[in-house]
Design an enzyme around this catalytic site. Structure first.
Site, PDB file in Angstrom:
ATOM      1  N   SER A  49       3.826  -1.388  10.425  1.00  0.00           N
ATOM      2  CA  SER A  49       5.270  -1.400  10.626  1.00  0.00           C
ATOM      3  C   SER A  49       5.928  -2.756  10.334  1.00  0.00           C
ATOM      4  O   SER A  49       6.877  -3.151  11.011  1.00  0.00           O
ATOM      5  CB  SER A  49       5.629  -0.914  12.040  1.00  0.00           C
ATOM      6  OG  SER A  49       5.198   0.433  12.219  1.00  0.00           O
ATOM      7  N   GLU A  77      -5.045  -4.202  10.978  1.00  0.00           N
ATOM      8  CA  GLU A  77      -4.037  -3.142  11.077  1.00  0.00           C
ATOM      9  C   GLU A  77      -4.293  -2.317  12.338  1.00  0.00           C
ATOM     10  O   GLU A  77      -5.126  -1.396  12.318  1.00  0.00           O
ATOM     11  CB  GLU A  77      -4.119  -2.219   9.859  1.00  0.00           C
ATOM     12  CG  GLU A  77      -3.830  -2.906   8.553  1.00  0.00           C
ATOM     13  CD  GLU A  77      -3.264  -1.937   7.517  1.00  0.00           C
ATOM     14  OE1 GLU A  77      -2.234  -2.269   6.935  1.00  0.00           O
ATOM     15  OE2 GLU A  77      -3.833  -0.846   7.331  1.00  0.00           O
ATOM     16  N   ASN A 129       0.872  -1.179   0.000  1.00  0.00           N
ATOM     17  CA  ASN A 129       0.000   0.000   0.000  1.00  0.00           C
ATOM     18  C   ASN A 129       0.909   1.229   0.000  1.00  0.00           C
ATOM     19  O   ASN A 129       1.436   1.613   1.035  1.00  0.00           O
ATOM     20  CB  ASN A 129      -0.908  -0.011   1.241  1.00  0.00           C
ATOM     21  CG  ASN A 129      -1.759   1.251   1.323  1.00  0.00           C
ATOM     22  OD1 ASN A 129      -1.806   2.039   0.378  1.00  0.00           O
ATOM     23  ND2 ASN A 129      -2.432   1.433   2.454  1.00  0.00           N
ATOM     24  N   TRP A 130       1.057   1.819  -1.172  1.00  0.00           N
ATOM     25  CA  TRP A 130       1.964   2.977  -1.293  1.00  0.00           C
ATOM     26  C   TRP A 130       1.385   4.225  -0.649  1.00  0.00           C
ATOM     27  O   TRP A 130       2.090   5.227  -0.488  1.00  0.00           O
ATOM     28  CB  TRP A 130       2.237   3.265  -2.766  1.00  0.00           C
ATOM     29  CG  TRP A 130       3.305   2.416  -3.374  1.00  0.00           C
ATOM     30  CD1 TRP A 130       3.888   1.301  -2.833  1.00  0.00           C
ATOM     31  CD2 TRP A 130       3.921   2.613  -4.652  1.00  0.00           C
ATOM     32  NE1 TRP A 130       4.824   0.807  -3.685  1.00  0.00           N
ATOM     33  CE2 TRP A 130       4.874   1.588  -4.812  1.00  0.00           C
ATOM     34  CE3 TRP A 130       3.765   3.546  -5.658  1.00  0.00           C
ATOM     35  CZ2 TRP A 130       5.668   1.480  -5.949  1.00  0.00           C
ATOM     36  CZ3 TRP A 130       4.552   3.440  -6.802  1.00  0.00           C
ATOM     37  CH2 TRP A 130       5.498   2.415  -6.940  1.00  0.00           C
ATOM     38  N   LYS A 131       0.076   4.197  -0.346  1.00  0.00           N
ATOM     39  CA  LYS A 131      -0.596   5.419   0.161  1.00  0.00           C
ATOM     40  C   LYS A 131      -0.334   6.553  -0.832  1.00  0.00           C
ATOM     41  O   LYS A 131      -0.295   6.298  -2.037  1.00  0.00           O
ATOM     42  CB  LYS A 131      -0.133   5.729   1.578  1.00  0.00           C
ATOM     43  CG  LYS A 131      -0.247   4.485   2.481  1.00  0.00           C
ATOM     44  CD  LYS A 131      -0.059   4.741   3.926  1.00  0.00           C
ATOM     45  CE  LYS A 131      -0.214   3.427   4.698  1.00  0.00           C
ATOM     46  NZ  LYS A 131      -0.130   3.590   6.131  1.00  0.00           N
ATOM     47  N   GLY A 151       2.808   3.057  10.637  1.00  0.00           N
ATOM     48  CA  GLY A 151       3.752   4.147  10.394  1.00  0.00           C
ATOM     49  C   GLY A 151       4.475   4.617  11.646  1.00  0.00           C
ATOM     50  O   GLY A 151       5.103   5.675  11.649  1.00  0.00           O
ATOM     51  N   GLU A 199      -6.869   5.137   7.639  1.00  0.00           N
ATOM     52  CA  GLU A 199      -6.665   6.538   7.223  1.00  0.00           C
ATOM     53  C   GLU A 199      -7.901   7.077   6.512  1.00  0.00           C
ATOM     54  O   GLU A 199      -8.248   8.251   6.658  1.00  0.00           O
ATOM     55  CB  GLU A 199      -5.404   6.631   6.343  1.00  0.00           C
ATOM     56  CG  GLU A 199      -4.147   6.464   7.194  1.00  0.00           C
ATOM     57  CD  GLU A 199      -2.978   5.798   6.493  1.00  0.00           C
ATOM     58  OE1 GLU A 199      -2.949   5.721   5.260  1.00  0.00           O
ATOM     59  OE2 GLU A 199      -2.070   5.325   7.222  1.00  0.00           O
ATOM     60  N   HIS A 201      -9.454   1.287   5.018  1.00  0.00           N
ATOM     61  CA  HIS A 201      -8.187   1.596   5.674  1.00  0.00           C
ATOM     62  C   HIS A 201      -8.445   2.634   6.768  1.00  0.00           C
ATOM     63  O   HIS A 201      -9.256   3.543   6.592  1.00  0.00           O
ATOM     64  CB  HIS A 201      -7.163   2.123   4.658  1.00  0.00           C
ATOM     65  CG  HIS A 201      -5.780   2.142   5.222  1.00  0.00           C
ATOM     66  ND1 HIS A 201      -5.365   3.132   6.096  1.00  0.00           N
ATOM     67  CD2 HIS A 201      -4.745   1.291   5.090  1.00  0.00           C
ATOM     68  CE1 HIS A 201      -4.119   2.865   6.457  1.00  0.00           C
ATOM     69  NE2 HIS A 201      -3.726   1.763   5.869  1.00  0.00           N
ATOM     70  N   GLY A 253       2.961  -0.738   4.274  1.00  0.00           N
ATOM     71  CA  GLY A 253       3.004   0.668   3.911  1.00  0.00           C
ATOM     72  C   GLY A 253       4.427   1.096   3.597  1.00  0.00           C
ATOM     73  O   GLY A 253       4.962   0.852   2.515  1.00  0.00           O
ATOM     74  N   GLY A 254       5.067   1.753   4.557  1.00  0.00           N
ATOM     75  CA  GLY A 254       6.388   2.357   4.347  1.00  0.00           C
ATOM     76  C   GLY A 254       7.399   1.435   3.683  1.00  0.00           C
ATOM     77  O   GLY A 254       8.099   1.847   2.742  1.00  0.00           O
TER      78      GLY A 254
HETATM   79  P1  13P Z   1       3.187   0.924   7.632  1.00  0.00           P
HETATM   80  O1  13P Z   1       3.699  -0.378   7.070  1.00  0.00           O
HETATM   81  O2  13P Z   1       3.868   2.133   7.052  1.00  0.00           O
HETATM   82  O3  13P Z   1       3.127   0.918   9.118  1.00  0.00           O
HETATM   83  O4  13P Z   1       1.662   1.056   7.113  1.00  0.00           O
HETATM   84  C1  13P Z   1       0.806  -0.006   7.287  1.00  0.00           C
HETATM   85  C2  13P Z   1      -0.421   0.282   6.521  1.00  0.00           C
HETATM   86  O5  13P Z   1      -1.195   1.154   6.865  1.00  0.00           O
HETATM   87  C3  13P Z   1      -0.656  -0.505   5.303  1.00  0.00           C
HETATM   88  O6  13P Z   1      -1.947  -0.317   4.814  1.00  0.00           O
END
Ligand code: 13P
Length: 247
Positions: A209, A164, A13-15, A170, A94, A92, A230-231
Site C-alpha cells: 500500500s 512486504e 509490480n503490475w501483477k 492491496g 501471492e 512474492h 503494486g496498485g
Molecule cells: P500494493 O502496493 O497494491 O499494496 O501491492 C504491494 C505488492 O504486493 C507489490 O509486490
C-alpha cells in the site's frame, strides 16, 4: 536526516494487470521525468515486456527454477533475457500462497536467477496472524535463512530484498514508517550476523500500500531503500510521485 550510500530502487509490480496502452503511458511519464537519483524497474505481465522501447529497466514477476523443457506455462531466465529483463521478483506472497512456493523453492529460484545474471528481488513478509502471534522475527528469519543457506552470504550481495507484510498488500493499510523501519533494521542485523558488509550494502525495499502520499515518510527511514509498488504502479502520475520520493 537520512544518510545512506545505497542507491534507492523503486519497482512496479503490475501483477496480473495493465495493458499495452498503460505501458505506453508509463513509459512516456518515466522518460520525461528526471529520475537520475533512483533505479526504476517495471515488472509487467510477460507479454507487455516487449511494449517498452526506451532504455527502461525491466523485471519479471516470476521465473522457473528449470533452464528449459517440458514445463508448460513457465518461463526461463534465458527467455526473459531475450527481452532485456534484468530483474526478477521471486517469493512474492501471492505466489507463495496461490502456487504453494515454499522457502526452499524461492531460494532455488533466486539462485537460478543470479546464476543467469539476473537480479532477484526476493520477497519476504508475514501474515497478520503471524505478527499477532509474536512470531514475527523468527518467521522472517526463517525466510531469510533459506535464501542465505542456498546462495551463500557472498552471493547475497547481488540480490535485492523486499519486505512486504501480507496484511498491508492491496489493503490500503500501510505499515507505519516506524513498523517498516523496525523490520528493515531487523533484516539488516540478521544478515549482518553473517556479513556486515553485505548487510550494509544490500537494498531492502518496502512493499504494501505504498502511494505518492506516504512514500516519502516510508523511504525516509534509515533502512528503507525504496519500494515494491503494486496498485499505485498502475497510475503513472502516482508512480512518478513515488519514484520522486525516493531521494
Ligand atoms: P500494493 O502496493 O497494491 O499494496 O501491492 C504491494 C505488492 O504486493 C507489490 O509486490
Amino acid at each position: 536526516m537520512k544518510v545512506s550510500s545505497r542507491r534507492p530502487l523503486v519497482a512496479a509490480n503490475w501483477k496480473m494487470n495493465g495493458s499495452k496502452s498503460l505501458a505506453k503511458q508509463l513509459e512516456n511519464a518515466l522518460v520525461q521525468a528526471d529520475l537520475r537519483h533512483v533505479d526504476v524497474v517495471i515488472c509487467p505481465p510477460f507479454p507487455y515486456l516487449s511494449c517498452f522501447e526506451h532504455d527502461l529497466k525491466l523485471g519479471a514477476q516470476n521465473v522457473s527454477e528449470f533452464a528449459s523443457g517440458a514445463h508448460t506455462g513457465e518461463i526461463s531466465t534465458a527467455i526473459l533475457q531475450e527481452f532485456s529483463v534484468k530483474y526478477v521478483i521471486v517469493g512474492h506472497s501471492e505466489r507463495r500462497t496461490e502456487h504453494h512456493e515454499n522457502n526452499e523453492l524461492v531460494a532455488s529460484k533466486a539462485l537460478v536467477a543470479l546464476e543467469a545474471g539476473l537480479i532477484p528481488i526476493v520477497c519476504i513478509g508475514e501474515s497478520e496472524s503471524v505478527r499477532d502471534s509474536g512470531e514475527l522475527f523468527s518467521f522472517l528469519a526463517a525466510q531469510l535463512d533459506a535464501v542465505m543457506d542456498k546462495l551463500g552470504i557472498t552471493r547475497c550481495q547481488d540480490i535485492v530484498l523486499a519486505y512486504e507484510p501480507i496484511w498491508a498488500i492491496g489493503t490500503g493499510k500501510t505499515a507505519s514508517p516506524e513498523q517498516a523501519q523496525e523490520v528493515h533494521q531487523f533484516i539488516r542485523a540478521h544478515i549482518g550476523k553473517q556479513d556486515k558488509h553485505v548487510a550494509a550494502s544490500m537494498r531492502i525495499l518496502y512493499g504494501g500500500s505504498v502511494k505518492g502520499s506516504n512514500a516519502a515518510d516510508l523511504f525516509g527511514q534509515q533502512d528503507v531503500d525504496g519500494g515494491l509498488i503494486g496498485g499505485a504502479s498502475l497510475d503513472p502520475d502516482d508512480f512518478l510521485k513515488i519514484c520522486q520520493a525516493a531521494k
